[in-house]
Design an enzyme around this catalytic site. Structure first.
Site, PDB file in Angstrom:
ATOM      1  N   GLY A  48       3.707   3.042   6.378  1.00 31.97           N
ATOM      2  CA  GLY A  48       4.876   3.615   5.733  1.00 31.97           C
ATOM      3  C   GLY A  48       6.017   2.653   6.020  1.00 31.97           C
ATOM      4  O   GLY A  48       6.243   2.297   7.182  1.00 31.97           O
ATOM      5  N   TYR A 118      -4.341   4.556  -3.801  1.00 35.31           N
ATOM      6  CA  TYR A 118      -3.528   5.546  -3.104  1.00 35.31           C
ATOM      7  C   TYR A 118      -4.036   6.960  -3.354  1.00 35.31           C
ATOM      8  O   TYR A 118      -4.401   7.304  -4.488  1.00 35.31           O
ATOM      9  CB  TYR A 118      -2.073   5.483  -3.589  1.00 35.31           C
ATOM     10  CG  TYR A 118      -1.310   4.279  -3.107  1.00 35.31           C
ATOM     11  CD1 TYR A 118      -0.748   4.252  -1.837  1.00 35.31           C
ATOM     12  CD2 TYR A 118      -1.146   3.178  -3.935  1.00 35.31           C
ATOM     13  CE1 TYR A 118      -0.026   3.138  -1.413  1.00 35.31           C
ATOM     14  CE2 TYR A 118      -0.428   2.069  -3.512  1.00 35.31           C
ATOM     15  CZ  TYR A 118       0.124   2.061  -2.241  1.00 35.31           C
ATOM     16  OH  TYR A 118       0.823   0.968  -1.818  1.00 35.31           O
ATOM     17  N   TYR A 119      -4.047   7.749  -2.310  1.00 39.42           N
ATOM     18  CA  TYR A 119      -4.272   9.191  -2.421  1.00 39.42           C
ATOM     19  C   TYR A 119      -3.038   9.841  -1.814  1.00 39.42           C
ATOM     20  O   TYR A 119      -3.007  10.134  -0.620  1.00 39.42           O
ATOM     21  CB  TYR A 119      -5.556   9.590  -1.683  1.00 39.42           C
ATOM     22  CG  TYR A 119      -6.794   8.955  -2.280  1.00 39.42           C
ATOM     23  CD1 TYR A 119      -7.501   9.597  -3.287  1.00 39.42           C
ATOM     24  CD2 TYR A 119      -7.245   7.709  -1.858  1.00 39.42           C
ATOM     25  CE1 TYR A 119      -8.636   9.020  -3.857  1.00 39.42           C
ATOM     26  CE2 TYR A 119      -8.380   7.125  -2.413  1.00 39.42           C
ATOM     27  CZ  TYR A 119      -9.064   7.784  -3.407  1.00 39.42           C
ATOM     28  OH  TYR A 119     -10.175   7.211  -3.973  1.00 39.42           O
ATOM     29  N   ARG A 120      -1.987   9.984  -2.609  1.00 38.40           N
ATOM     30  CA  ARG A 120      -0.723  10.464  -2.064  1.00 38.40           C
ATOM     31  C   ARG A 120      -0.020  11.468  -2.976  1.00 38.40           C
ATOM     32  O   ARG A 120       0.870  12.191  -2.521  1.00 38.40           O
ATOM     33  CB  ARG A 120       0.216   9.290  -1.819  1.00 38.40           C
ATOM     34  CG  ARG A 120       0.936   8.759  -3.063  1.00 38.40           C
ATOM     35  CD  ARG A 120       1.456   7.355  -2.999  1.00 38.40           C
ATOM     36  NE  ARG A 120       2.452   7.118  -1.969  1.00 38.40           N
ATOM     37  CZ  ARG A 120       3.124   5.968  -1.846  1.00 38.40           C
ATOM     38  NH1 ARG A 120       2.912   4.968  -2.711  1.00 38.40           N
ATOM     39  NH2 ARG A 120       3.984   5.799  -0.897  1.00 38.40           N
ATOM     40  N   TYR A 181      10.602  -1.828  -4.319  1.00 38.91           N
ATOM     41  CA  TYR A 181      10.153  -1.226  -5.580  1.00 38.91           C
ATOM     42  C   TYR A 181       8.627  -1.102  -5.613  1.00 38.91           C
ATOM     43  O   TYR A 181       7.912  -2.061  -5.332  1.00 38.91           O
ATOM     44  CB  TYR A 181      10.637  -2.074  -6.767  1.00 38.91           C
ATOM     45  CG  TYR A 181      10.065  -1.610  -8.081  1.00 38.91           C
ATOM     46  CD1 TYR A 181      10.407  -0.361  -8.605  1.00 38.91           C
ATOM     47  CD2 TYR A 181       9.164  -2.401  -8.796  1.00 38.91           C
ATOM     48  CE1 TYR A 181       9.868   0.085  -9.796  1.00 38.91           C
ATOM     49  CE2 TYR A 181       8.625  -1.974  -9.990  1.00 38.91           C
ATOM     50  CZ  TYR A 181       8.971  -0.729 -10.486  1.00 38.91           C
ATOM     51  OH  TYR A 181       8.430  -0.283 -11.658  1.00 38.91           O
ATOM     52  N   ALA A 242       6.994 -16.434   2.168  1.00 36.69           N
ATOM     53  CA  ALA A 242       6.681 -17.625   2.960  1.00 36.69           C
ATOM     54  C   ALA A 242       7.829 -18.626   2.961  1.00 36.69           C
ATOM     55  O   ALA A 242       7.872 -19.527   3.799  1.00 36.69           O
ATOM     56  CB  ALA A 242       5.403 -18.274   2.441  1.00 36.69           C
ATOM     57  N   GLY A 270       7.435  -7.689   5.220  1.00 34.38           N
ATOM     58  CA  GLY A 270       8.778  -7.414   4.726  1.00 34.38           C
ATOM     59  C   GLY A 270       9.472  -6.320   5.521  1.00 34.38           C
ATOM     60  O   GLY A 270      10.659  -6.422   5.842  1.00 34.38           O
ATOM     61  N   ASP A 271       8.732  -5.274   5.858  1.00 33.63           N
ATOM     62  CA  ASP A 271       9.321  -4.189   6.633  1.00 33.63           C
ATOM     63  C   ASP A 271       9.630  -4.657   8.048  1.00 33.63           C
ATOM     64  O   ASP A 271      10.623  -4.257   8.652  1.00 33.63           O
ATOM     65  CB  ASP A 271       8.376  -2.988   6.653  1.00 33.63           C
ATOM     66  CG  ASP A 271       8.066  -2.501   5.248  1.00 33.63           C
ATOM     67  OD1 ASP A 271       8.968  -2.541   4.391  1.00 33.63           O
ATOM     68  OD2 ASP A 271       6.918  -2.098   4.992  1.00 33.63           O
TER      69      ASP A 271
END
Lengths: 327, 327, 327, 327, 327, 327
Positions: A48, A118-120, A181, A242, A270-271
């Protein structure tokens, strides 16, 4: 001798310096490159974007809180236990009795390429709502961090995001937004409209070049950063993968290259970068040092399997400079 | 020298002797006992009661066809490739472009106990519909096999099941039903109503004691079997787990104990049992030999990880009698 | 919908109901039976009798605190993060800058037999001292739990133990002692002397038959329990391994057999048992229910690798009664 | 402080007390129960009945030599390095430049049943010949150990076996033969003829009941042992698998039950048993103690993967009596 | 919604567009770099240059048939099941009752270097004979693919190869030959003679530079390709490994560089390249597109363990162009 | 056909050409990059700079002896068995009854960086003393190899080192010293003093640039080598890691670049380099060939997990030149 109760090692004391709201899901990642196959091995974890930021900030010694919803199941328990183990404050998290925690299945199709299912949809994470917003906790924090994923989860999640921004602005708490995004969750037009209303309220915004183009008409990183800044945020950070990163703050532009490390798993870089930047901010560092800490966090994140597992503690940072360990 | 094109080893020739309709899902099963944990290992496979029966029958040398829907994704590809590798005819299967293949996450909570979270609602498997029923294929088969899971998936799946029974009865093809009640899919009352209308049309019915009690008022295995038989099926088989099984056919009752083997993974034993019984029927065996083959299949199924991976080929059966391999 | 901040799921609120003081070490356990060999695989974790009790009590929903010292190293970080992840309060733990965290190397010599080498002498855990005793935390708790390991670690650790007992008695907090005799740490005569001075001050004492014989002259479990009780403790519990357990309380003796489960790793069962008994006490249960919860915890503990990893959460307990998962 | 150069820990000193001649092959053993499958895991090792005996005797502290031939390849290097690591004297072994070392592929078809495919015909092990027989080494030993496998490998191997017996008898060295009948190598009639000429020259003979029936007309263990003894051997040992063993020596019959241990891999138990018995003989023990040591070796052998990996060193033997390691 | 019965997903319909004849063997590949060692891990699979081509063509959506012989054993069953699972038509394959399927043992000596020991001489694969050639199947195909390995297996295999070429030429079916010289199977002179008689009959020929030098006197890739073309084949393809490839067709020469990917296992890349080129031909693509598809297949092949496991399905191809998956 | 008793394959014959004295410890190395975590996997082995040199020299065909002390425990048995398996003469090693063998725990913090915790202080390895010095064995050798680690272990170990040098000089045996400075064992000043007294007595000295600066005031490799040579050693070798190496001998300076290989585990490369150089010396090679063999050994060492496991046998060396194994 150090007390383990300080933020670095976890404990009861202190209000969170950073608060974030989002979804956390179970992750099943196949470990050997190639198509999914019967008998194949997978690694379990959770992920997440906001959870990664909270963990990264916590490992660097600032108390962070994560707010979101999980199901009353094994995956939800793994998420909460994992966050708590990293010292993240989960006292604002909620357990949904009736829907499962979301799951993502990552197929490591080649050594370099991953595909995700995804299963969300309509699962626990999407139930985030304004009822989860504790104004007091936000008001006592120094940074509210949000991403462009949470408003795309559901109407109630979007409402929750708007409410957190309102509370933070009222209390003078800095707002950080990572555009993040996700094409599988909403169309560019929908994202553009919602993010276009949120980003101007942010004090700091993070985006990749493609994400920035949702909001500004430029197509070159430095001009993108300046244009994003013109929307309102005092600080805008372009994540260039990179190639490193670029920050626009106080009219100036700084660049930072990526650390050269062997990449084990690029997901989460990125996070991790955002976590490092915000930790630097909480440290009181200037933009150049924030950028360098951000890049270091990105380097550590890609150095281990999982989105957040490799994130550095303070003492780990010196390893980036160390000579080879061979003898 | 044997041609690999015979049913035993797979090939193009021949119409399926057994046809089955159902759902197949990806399986993520944690391999080490204990709560799900970050960094834990899992094994990938696929499962589905009807798929297990088709594989079991195919491994024993009879051509079997599986009909169902999967998503256009890595899990769906794994399901189709796996079935095809086992010699199952999948020419009637369909690939849904827009929804993912279902997934189940099995937490091996202790060495003996498993907990399952399903991600299947409204996903590809539930799209099974009467449009998937190829009357010609059923009419050329010798057995149509169904379970109590498929009618619980969706209205269209139920309609498909009813249509297959109609076609089979019209063509004089034997109908086999395994009650297979799943509490997570529907209530006992709903199951009782639907299965109560299907079972009387079956020629052979399989049930565990709790499942049988959905349909008959008895509570002792032999009386249950007789009562089920009174509903219509010429053959009724009670699956009694570690206690073995009991069959009622032609007014007589036979019992079979389970083979004493080391159990690696109990899941799938019941479906393996059905596969063995139906393969015996296709062999032309009497009830006693069918029961013994059924029990052997159950023994092999629990001897390996996964629902169907351990199922025996003909040549494997003699291993059950073999002395220990030590020297 | 449940708040994740309650004791079950972790969070900031609340004072510990149970406090324990001890040593926690890294564990390197070879995974395949046989002599240690080059290239062999091992599993990493941490262990400590008191840590296991704290985790077990926390998983069952009561806030527990662990106090002890670890080194400023990777093993110490793993210990603290692991405890925190399990919801254990570690705000009283300390990080030693100069000595490493202890380590134990477990050779799984056969499927049934383990041999251990300890690297703990004079390392961080042994630095526990009266300075670590926070009288306020103990006074607000309901149970102080100690073992016979901690007083054997060092003179300062023994002094710390004595101080905790003094504080608890003064505050009217119940004292629990698990005899836990470790032959590698001290001689039976030394242990007998120290434990002989501590046990009479306990309200509840746990021991195996060989351990009980350090303190009383009996050699039959029930008589041992009564004799231990005569020393002072209102409740005495004899742990009898695979034979179950026996409690003497209020003049009565109750027995409890062990749950029949497949054992994966027997180490930690005794500490898990204690955790269950004390959690039952904190629940306000009578001795019979405490014993049953203790036995259940023991059963879960042996059902997974590691000393504490398999310990049950409340929701897991029903699995012990569940029918087989096969279908 | 002990010198590592004594037989227990390996070193240069001393002549072998036991010499054995045979074939050693690479082993590829699938690790997860079930049919061989693409992507499945296997464990590498080596095996050979005589090698197992040599290793077992060496681990128990008596110098043992193995003579045989391997190829000039990775498997051959693994065999020689493995034997040497266990302290076995391989100075009489030879490396064939032109043919590969044999290989066996073990499919763990179920948790309890293994199937083997051999790649050994005409490969390096079968090149054993009388040229490999060093009369001086045999003459200085106390026991020459042979099995019924070696004479079945090739004509030259049979000639080598006959030569070793001739040399041993001439020098007064005790001859031990384990019947070890292998149906894949030769017919019962051929085996019966050759072994019938060898066994009468043996001082000690080992056989299972089916093997004994190659040589004597009895069908009950004790009578078999007596009948084998009547052929010449002063000591005859019947290996009865899980039922234990029976020895006939000096007109008396002794029985020994198997130790109750969790079996991980039954293969190699019989050879381990022989190693234990012969080590007991070299210790100077009486038949009862030899039998007990033999049974202990069998128990250790089945407690680890591989034919010989689990074999005990002296210090390990006490573990069989140890109480459970749980706490 | 797509029918699973089309060539992409497998099913009964349709005659093979490509037919190939060859040997398939079991593979045991050590997984960790270093010398083979006791207790080391290996991965099981199967391999065969022609089988890899058939799988590659099938995954790209063209029906392919493989003809060859395997033993009646676990390895043979794995080969047939694996091919069938990939949608390869194995109706022309045969099971030999008396000899085992061949096996190769791959030692991953360093991260970059592999050494192979073969167990194949006189085993099932070498029994291929003209009796295996079904003229009708070849005549209905569009491409017959052969390699320089099959004619080196045995006299009957060579005869079979010659017969397939005769049939194909008579029916106007294109003949593809991959030189695939194997020094362990035959001398360069023998190979040169046989391949020198086969290649002129081919429509398309593949070779590496060293292989081309068996047939032509040039030593520079482009000149080699032209010289090979002068022997007869309308299309000649030089495989240049990491340098890419070069094709000579219709008097023109095209070059293609290799895709830059992380290499996990280089073995099988050349066969994958051939599969891609032939699939392109079956697509009706021009030489440039065939080359690009060939290079893509090579890139996918090296991206996973095993010779063929990583080969792409159509939908996978777009991953080569995708941006990094990090976020 | 080769006798396995020659130095290459191990056996009894011959006196050691190289003798070395040092400490060997168990190694627990986490296998997956990232912080140590509960449930994480580790690999077991042993290490020691001198042991690595002895193994490397032995694998290259020269008899080598290692002298040191281990505990009477599982780790010590693994060390001795491992050395013996590699053909190293351990007849001079000793087993300490009372203290454990040392252990090091390696955390693979990132793919490129390792952190080590040592458990070695006052343990078995440090008990090395002059009593372990067998003058006869040294006198019969051609090279005595020492490192800067052993004198830092304890006073008795330092005394042993001094004694070995005295004996070697007296017998005209060449003395080799690898500076191998370990900051965790002693300060630079202490190391400088001791090594400053030892190095002038050496015939050959190895050092990295930082290590050389303990002894000489230069800071450029070539000048360092010359300055070291001026202290006494006829040959001085500067190890420059990925940059290769440089030797000064007979007034000349030669350089050698490192072989380009994929690095799996850099640890042990320096010791492998020394092993190769000394094996070259024992071969009678000139400095250029010694350097090349040294670099090759370094390349092999980093190509496998563990300090010494990847070291080459003679036959492996040609792999460095081999073309890629792909086809």
């Amino acid at each position: 001798m150090t007390a383990a109760g300080d933020p670095q090692t976890g404990g009861r004391a202190g209000e969170p310096a950073l608060v974030t709201f989002g979804e956390a899901m179970g992750v099943v990642a196949s470990t050997e490159p190639g198509p999914l196959a019967v008998g194949g091995a997978a690694r379990l974890s959770f992920a997440g974007a906001e959870a990664t930021v909270a963990i990264g900030v916590s490992r660097l010694g600032h108390r962070a809180a994560w707010v979101g919803r999980v199901g009353d199941d094994a995956v939800g328990a793994m998420v909460l236990s994992g966050l708590r183990g990293e010292g993240v404050d989960i006292s604002g998290a909620r357990v949904e009795p009736d829907v499962p925690t979301g799951l993502m299945l990552r197929e490591r199709r080649t050594a370099d390429r991953t595909r995700v299912a995804y299963y969300r949809r309509d699962l626990a994470g999407s139930r985030l709502s304004p009822a989860d917003v504790d104004a007091e906790v936000i008001a006592q924090a120094r940074v509210l961090h949000l991403t462009g994923i949470t408003p795309a989860l559901s109407d109630t999640a979007l409402a929750a995001v708007r409410e957190t921004v309102r509370v933070a602005k009222a209390a003078g708490v800095a707002v950080s937004i990572d555009v993040n995004y996700r094409a599988l969750l909403w169309a560019r037009t929908a994202a553009s409209a919602v993010l276009g209303s949120l980003v101007p309220q942010a004090d700091i915004v993070f985006a990749g070049p493609e994400e920035a183009s949702l909001l500004v008409a430029e197509d070159e990183p430095e001009r993108m950063a300046r244009a994003l800044g013109a929307l309102g945020p005092a600080t805008t950070v372009l994540k260039l993968g990179a190639e490193g990163a670029l920050v626009h703050a106080g009219g100036e532009v700084l660049v930072q290259s990526a650390f050269p490390v062997t990449c084990v798993d690029p997901i989460g870089a990125g996070d991790a970068f955002v976590a490092g930047y915000l930790a630097g901010t909480l440290d009181g560092s200037d933009a150049a040092r924030c950028l360098r800490l951000a890049a270091a966090c990105g380097a550590f994140a890609v150095s281990a399997a999982g989105d957040w597992e490799g994130l550095p503690r303070r003492g780990d940072l010196r390893l980036l400079d160390a000579a080879d360990v061979s003898r």
